[in-house]
Design a protein around this motif. Structure first.
Motif, PDB file in Angstrom:
ATOM      1  N   HIS A 727       0.820  -1.218   0.000  1.00 56.31           N
ATOM      2  CA  HIS A 727       0.000   0.000   0.000  1.00 56.31           C
ATOM      3  C   HIS A 727       0.853   1.266   0.000  1.00 56.31           C
ATOM      4  O   HIS A 727       0.324   2.376   0.133  1.00 56.31           O
ATOM      5  N   ASN A 728       2.171   1.079  -0.138  1.00 60.35           N
ATOM      6  CA  ASN A 728       3.087   2.219  -0.228  1.00 60.35           C
ATOM      7  C   ASN A 728       2.950   3.152   0.985  1.00 60.35           C
ATOM      8  O   ASN A 728       2.826   4.370   0.860  1.00 60.35           O
ATOM      9  N   THR A 729       2.956   2.557   2.202  1.00 60.83           N
ATOM     10  CA  THR A 729       2.869   3.363   3.429  1.00 60.83           C
ATOM     11  C   THR A 729       3.814   2.773   4.465  1.00 60.83           C
ATOM     12  O   THR A 729       4.468   1.750   4.234  1.00 60.83           O
ATOM     13  N   ARG A 781      -7.646   8.421   4.315  1.00 56.52           N
ATOM     14  CA  ARG A 781      -6.927   9.081   3.234  1.00 56.52           C
ATOM     15  C   ARG A 781      -5.567   9.557   3.743  1.00 56.52           C
ATOM     16  O   ARG A 781      -5.484  10.327   4.684  1.00 56.52           O
ATOM     17  N   LEU A 782      -4.519   9.064   3.086  1.00 53.42           N
ATOM     18  CA  LEU A 782      -3.163   9.490   3.435  1.00 53.42           C
ATOM     19  C   LEU A 782      -2.783  10.770   2.719  1.00 53.42           C
ATOM     20  O   LEU A 782      -2.122  11.638   3.281  1.00 53.42           O
ATOM     21  N   ASP A 783      -3.154  10.863   1.439  1.00 54.13           N
ATOM     22  CA  ASP A 783      -2.960  12.080   0.664  1.00 54.13           C
ATOM     23  C   ASP A 783      -3.966  12.047  -0.471  1.00 54.13           C
ATOM     24  O   ASP A 783      -4.891  11.229  -0.495  1.00 54.13           O
ATOM     25  N   SER A 785      -3.811  10.943  -3.397  1.00 54.53           N
ATOM     26  CA  SER A 785      -3.802   9.786  -4.291  1.00 54.53           C
ATOM     27  C   SER A 785      -3.828   8.438  -3.573  1.00 54.53           C
ATOM     28  O   SER A 785      -3.942   7.403  -4.214  1.00 54.53           O
ATOM     29  N   ARG A 786      -3.728   8.430  -2.235  1.00 58.16           N
ATOM     30  CA  ARG A 786      -3.654   7.166  -1.517  1.00 58.16           C
ATOM     31  C   ARG A 786      -4.736   7.096  -0.440  1.00 58.16           C
ATOM     32  O   ARG A 786      -4.876   8.019   0.385  1.00 58.16           O
ATOM     33  N   ILE A 788      -6.297   4.080   2.276  1.00 59.09           N
ATOM     34  CA  ILE A 788      -6.085   2.742   2.821  1.00 59.09           C
ATOM     35  C   ILE A 788      -7.176   2.426   3.831  1.00 59.09           C
ATOM     36  O   ILE A 788      -7.935   3.308   4.262  1.00 59.09           O
TER      37      ILE A 788
END
Length: 1024
Positions: A727-729, A781-783, A785-786, A788
């Motif tokens: 998940h690129n986190t 929402r992380l940003d 575009s992401r 999770i």
């Protein structure tokens, strides 16, 4: 008298100080790193520091500094106070001001001296702010005041509440808001200027003074580099902080001021001075303000001191009446009373010079000393009246030394008992020394002035022939009785031994070891047949009164503090709960207590989300009735309706606790080292060594160090790192996002508003209701575009909380505990072999030693073992006085007879045995020895003056001559103790002391008049 220090209970006189502080919503690791280590490091710089220990708990910690006994404690207190002032600004903002106390701190149970409630036509926050400054100025120079606490309202804070959805639309992150606030209110350096003389100065812009409107108009820079006003994504308002601590009386919320007194000060005088200041203060209050006294902690102290003084006065009156009836001579009474007053005044003078505190135990010691001082005066006056010299002073000095030695055993008791009885012993010793000075110089001198011409009451010219004949007949019968008993002396001694008891009931069931005598013991006394069939019979017939006492009193004994009849309701919640949740539980009990008739008041203190306490006071007319017991039962039944709460309800009768098992492991290893994480690594290595044996079970590398520590449960979020990578986190990013969405635990900013500094809290609009479902089910929402969902790669796991972090002399202390499936001796041997191998490879500066939990000289059994030391000291003193080991042995042989009286009094009457009972053993042993010393001293003097007289006749003559003095001193001591029986078993210390001493003295009369002459008797007529 006003110069004396007065308090309810003894103060802690140890050369140590404790520094306690609170740090809300913090784990032990955070507390240790951010607070404890800093304070401990500063204290370590002081000279004459003997030992430093610290405990970092959830939400706070305690540091204990022990100094060398030769250190100037007052100066060390000044140094510590200065250090705390210096280091406090460096501590985190949420940390309370560290409180310095003398001795081992237990600040949570510390009671205020006076409590006042404040009524005013303002909001509670305004009342608190107004009164805090007023009280600080008023009591700044008052030496009796140790601390002032104003509770009932939290200060205001500025809350910035942002809308998450609106932030996402306008592409504003929470970090953008925080950065904008910090930039707007932080001090900035815009450059420097240079003067004509070449000096350069930096130009600093101080933080701005802002209003709510100015804060809302702050511009933010979003992800698109566009300017957004703060009011478009958030609203700013002022509100009161959530309470972190509650203090109420009778369940009523109001602003209250609690005034704490200083240690080692006269609490009564301090209370009077504070009340006078409060009366003057009411005249200076703003219009509409009103002060109402809610609680006075000295009321019970006043009542108890008055009760003790009244009992002491009654004891003196009884003694005077008894002496007047016995002597029938007013001059004798005046002489004895004068000697008592002189001794009393000398005692008070020495108490003041030594700085001794007057409290319940010292009053008890002084009251008991009246009888002892009177005994010394009677002996000297009686002897001087008969022989006109002071030869008896040697025996008087020895008997006094015996009593002093007996009383001094208190200083060898465990710390808890020693702290309670030390002042009690000191004041008795002071009184005895004063009495010796009085009877040696004052009593003979006053005798010469007042009674010189009076003939002895034993003068035959003043006694009728009929009385002489009756006395002669009695002495003849008495002599025949002693002669008859002496013929069967072995049988008599055997009966005495069996009456006292042979401690066969204390023999263990097994004797661990590999020697031949271990095998013999285990095959005989340790056999199943002996233990099940023979032991009950042997214990019953050979155990005597000591077995009955040991069995009965063990279930009805313990140390108690004299205090008002109260019930305590103590509630504990797991870590993570808030003070508001605890308040909701306690409020239910408060509403129930308001409906109970007979309850005078109840005081509620909520220390944190983990602990709350209610102290329930009763009206005087029902304090000793069944109401406290009935209310305790109702409270226990009500507590069962609250699941998940650990209750401890006690105060009268058997206490209630639903905490379950709290046992420590069978085997423990204490590890010490200077690095916390390296010590943890070594503990894991030791665990691997131990678990290589299949018999080792339940290894815990972070075991508790004491019974008082409690483990709770907490939820831990476990994340799968591989799925997070998909998940690129990262863990840090998730933690930061969750923290922004959940309720903040602390304020991170402090800004100036209307010339006042306020804490600012930044939170999301739904933070107060953020739940487990929001954490795992809702998208996060992380940003831009992401997005999770934590439920895809994380789960909550219930696990034990961290233990407290202990440090000793800057070393971390960690305990490793385990169970061993097998005999304990094999477990010890295995553990010792393992540690020998483990310590060969342990890094320098780290240690691992076996921690044992066993009874030693600090255990309860040592209290009775010290009685053997008392007997040894008496034997030594008597051997020096008489220069005869046999006579000294006769004296110590009659001491256990007086102990039989104490055994009988407490065993067959089911009386509660507390610290007064221990004191009665010591007193009885000393007093019975005194009478025997006077008799043998007379025997030795008469043998020198009448060498033609037989020894047996000398013994009978000495006892008959001293009989009236012994009876008078014993009965006078008992009469002096009778007033202390009035309150019954509810009287802590007094009742058990009086009943034990009286019973011991009564049985000591049997020992003096029958046992001692039998032991001294010669089977054949012997003429020295």
């Amino acid at each position: 008298m006003p110069r004396l220090k007065v308090d309810l209970l003894p103060a802690d006189h140890s050369a140590s100080f404790s520094i306690g502080f609170s740090y809300p919503q913090s784990s032990p690791a955070v507390v240790e790193q951010q607070v404890t280590s800093l304070v401990e490091g500063a204290c370590a710089q002081l000279q004459q520091v003997k030992k430093i220990t610290s405990v970092s708990n959830y939400n706070g910690g305690v540091i204990t500094i022990s100094f060398d006994p030769t250190a100037d404690i007052d100066f060390k207190q000044f140094e510590l106070t200065a250090l705390i002032r210096q280091i406090f600004p460096k501590l985190p903002q949420q940390v309370s001001y560290p409180i310095l106390t003398r001795g081992i701190a237990n600040r949570q149970n510390r009671s205020p001296l006076l409590v006042y409630s404040i009524n005013a036509p303002l909001q509670t926050v305004g009342i608190k702010e107004e009164m805090e400054g007023l009280f600080a100025r008023t009591f700044a120079g008052v030496p009796d005041v140790g601390e002032i606490s104003v509770s009932g309202a939290e200060s205001a804070q500025i809350t910035l509440q942002y809308n998450k959805a609106q932030c996402e639309i306008l592409r504003v992150r929470p970090e953008d808001i925080i950065n904008a606030i910090e930039s707007y209110f932080s001090a900035s350096y815009v450059g420097s200027i240079q003067k004509e003389n070449g000096e350069s100065y930096f130009v600093k812009l101080n933080p701005r003074q802002a209003s709510i409107a100015e804060i809302e108009n702050i511009f933010l820079l979003n992800d698109s580099k566009e300017m957004v006003q703060l009011k478009n994504v958030a609203r700013v308002y002022i509100e009161n902080k959530e309470n972190q601590r509650y203090f109420r009386i009778n369940g009523k919320n109001s602003v209250r001021v609690s005034i704490y007194g200083k240690q080692d000060e006269n609490s009564l005088l301090a209370s009077k001075r504070i009340k006078k200041i409060m009366k003057r203060l009411t005249l200076q209050l703003p219009q509409g303000f009103q002060l109402i006294q809610d609680h006075d902690d000295t009321e019970f102290l006043n009542a108890e001191l008055l009760k003790g003084a009244q009992r002491a006065a009654i004891a003196v009156i009884i003694l005077m009446v008894f002496i007047l009836v016995f002597y029938r001579n007013a001059k004798y009474l005046a002489n004895l009373l004068s000697a008592l007053l002189v001794s009393l005044f000398l005692t008070i003078l020495l108490v003041w010079l030594l700085g001794l505190t007057i409290h319940l135990y010292t009053i008890a010691g002084l009251a008991i000393s009246f009888g002892m001082m009177m005994d010394n005066a009677i002996v000297m006056l009686d002897y001087y009246h008969q022989w006109k010299d002071k030869r008896v002073f040697a025996a008087l000095l020895t008997s006094t030394l015996v009593t002093v030695a007996a009383i001094s055993l208190v200083f060898l008791l465990p710390s808890e008992q020693r702290n309670q009885l030390a002042d009690f012993s000191i004041i008795i010793i002071i009184a005895l020394i004063s009495s010796l000075l009085s009877v040696f110089w004052f009593t003979p001198g006053l005798y010469k002035l007042t009674i010189e011409g009076i003939k002895s009451r034993r003068d035959t010219s003043r006694q009728p022939d009929k009385r002489n004949a009756l006395a002669a007949t009695f002495i003849k019968v008495y002599s025949s009785t002693i002669t008859s008993i002496a013929r069967y002396r072995p049988v008599f001694v055997a009966l005495l031994i069996l009456s006292f008891g042979i401690p066969v009931f204390l023999l263990p069931a097994k004797w661990e070891g590999r020697q031949w005598y271990h095998d013999w013991y285990n095959q005989s006394i340790g056999s199943q047949r002996y233990q099940t069939q023979i032991k009950p019979i042997v214990d019953k017939w050979l155990g005597g009164t000591s077995r009955i006492f040991s069995t009965q009193v063990s279930q009805n004994s313990g140390f108690r503090d004299p205090e008002q009849t109260k019930l305590y309701v103590n509630a504990r919640l797991p870590y993570g709960n808030t003070p508001q949740q605890m308040n909701g539980i306690i409020t239910d009990f408060e509403q129930f207590l308001t409906r109970i008739e007979g309850v005078e008041k109840f005081i509620t203190t909520i220390y944190s989300g983990q602990r709350g306490l209610i102290e329930i006071y009763f009206k005087e007319e029902v304090a000793n009735s069944s109401l406290p017991y009935q209310l305790k039962s109702k409270l226990i039944a009500r507590s069962l309706d609250w699941g998940g709460v650990e209750w401890n309800i006690y105060g009268v009768g058997l206490g209630f606790n639903n905490a379950g098992s709290n046992e420590l492991p069978s085997f423990s290893v204490m590890m010490k080292g200077y690095n916390y994480y390296e010590l943890e690594k070594q503990a894991m290595r030791l665990s691997a060594y131990l678990t290589s044996n299949e018999r080792v079970k339940n290894v815990n590398i972070n075991e508790r160090l004491s019974y008082e520590e409690r483990q709770s449960k907490e939820y831990v979020l476990n994340l799968e790192y591989r799925k997070m990578a998909l998940h690129n986190t990262s863990k840090e990013e998730i933690f930061s996002t969750v923290r922004a969405l959940s309720k903040p635990q602390e304020s991170g900013h402090r800004i100036a508003f209307n010339h006042t500094f306020y804490n600012m809290v930044i939170k999301e609009s739904g933070a107060d209701n953020y739940s487990n479902y929001d954490l795992f089910a809702r998208p996060m929402r992380l940003d831009s575009s992401r997005v999770i969902r934590i439920g895809d790669f994380g789960q909550l796991q219930l696990s034990s909380t961290e233990n407290s972090i202990h440090r000793e002399d800057r070393q971390y202390v960690r305990m490793v505990g385990f169970e061993y499936a097998g005999l304990q001796k094999f477990g010890k041997e295995y553990l010792q072999r393992t540690l020998d191998h483990f310590n060969q490879n342990i890094p320098i500066g780290y240690t691992a030693t076996i921690k044992t939990y066993q009874w030693s000289l600090s255990g309860s059994n040592s209290t009775y073992q010290l009685l053997f030391l008392l007997i040894g000291i008496i034997f030594l003193l008597c051997s020096v006085l008489f220069e005869n080991l046999k006579q000294a042995f006769c004296i110590i042989s009659i001491i256990p007879i007086s102990f039989i009286g104490i055994f009988v009094a407490f065993s067959f009457n089911e009386l509660y045995f507390d610290q007064g009972g221990y004191a009665s053993f010591v007193l009885s042993g000393g007093l019975v020895s005194n009478a025997a010393i006077f008799i043998i001293n007379d025997c030795n003097h008469q043998r020198k003056s009448q060498p033609e007289k037989s020894w047996n006749a000398i013994v009978i003559d000495a006892i008959s001559n001293r009989a009236h003095t012994i009876l008078l001193t014993s009965i006078s001591t008992c009469c002096g103790l009778f007033p202390f029986l009035i309150g019954g078993q509810n009287e802590v210390f007094w009742y058990s002391l009086a009943i034990g001493t009286i019973a011991g003295l009564l049985f000591s009369l049997l020992a003096i008049f029958f046992v001692l002459p039998v032991f001294l008797w010669h089977s054949r007529i012997h003429r020295p």
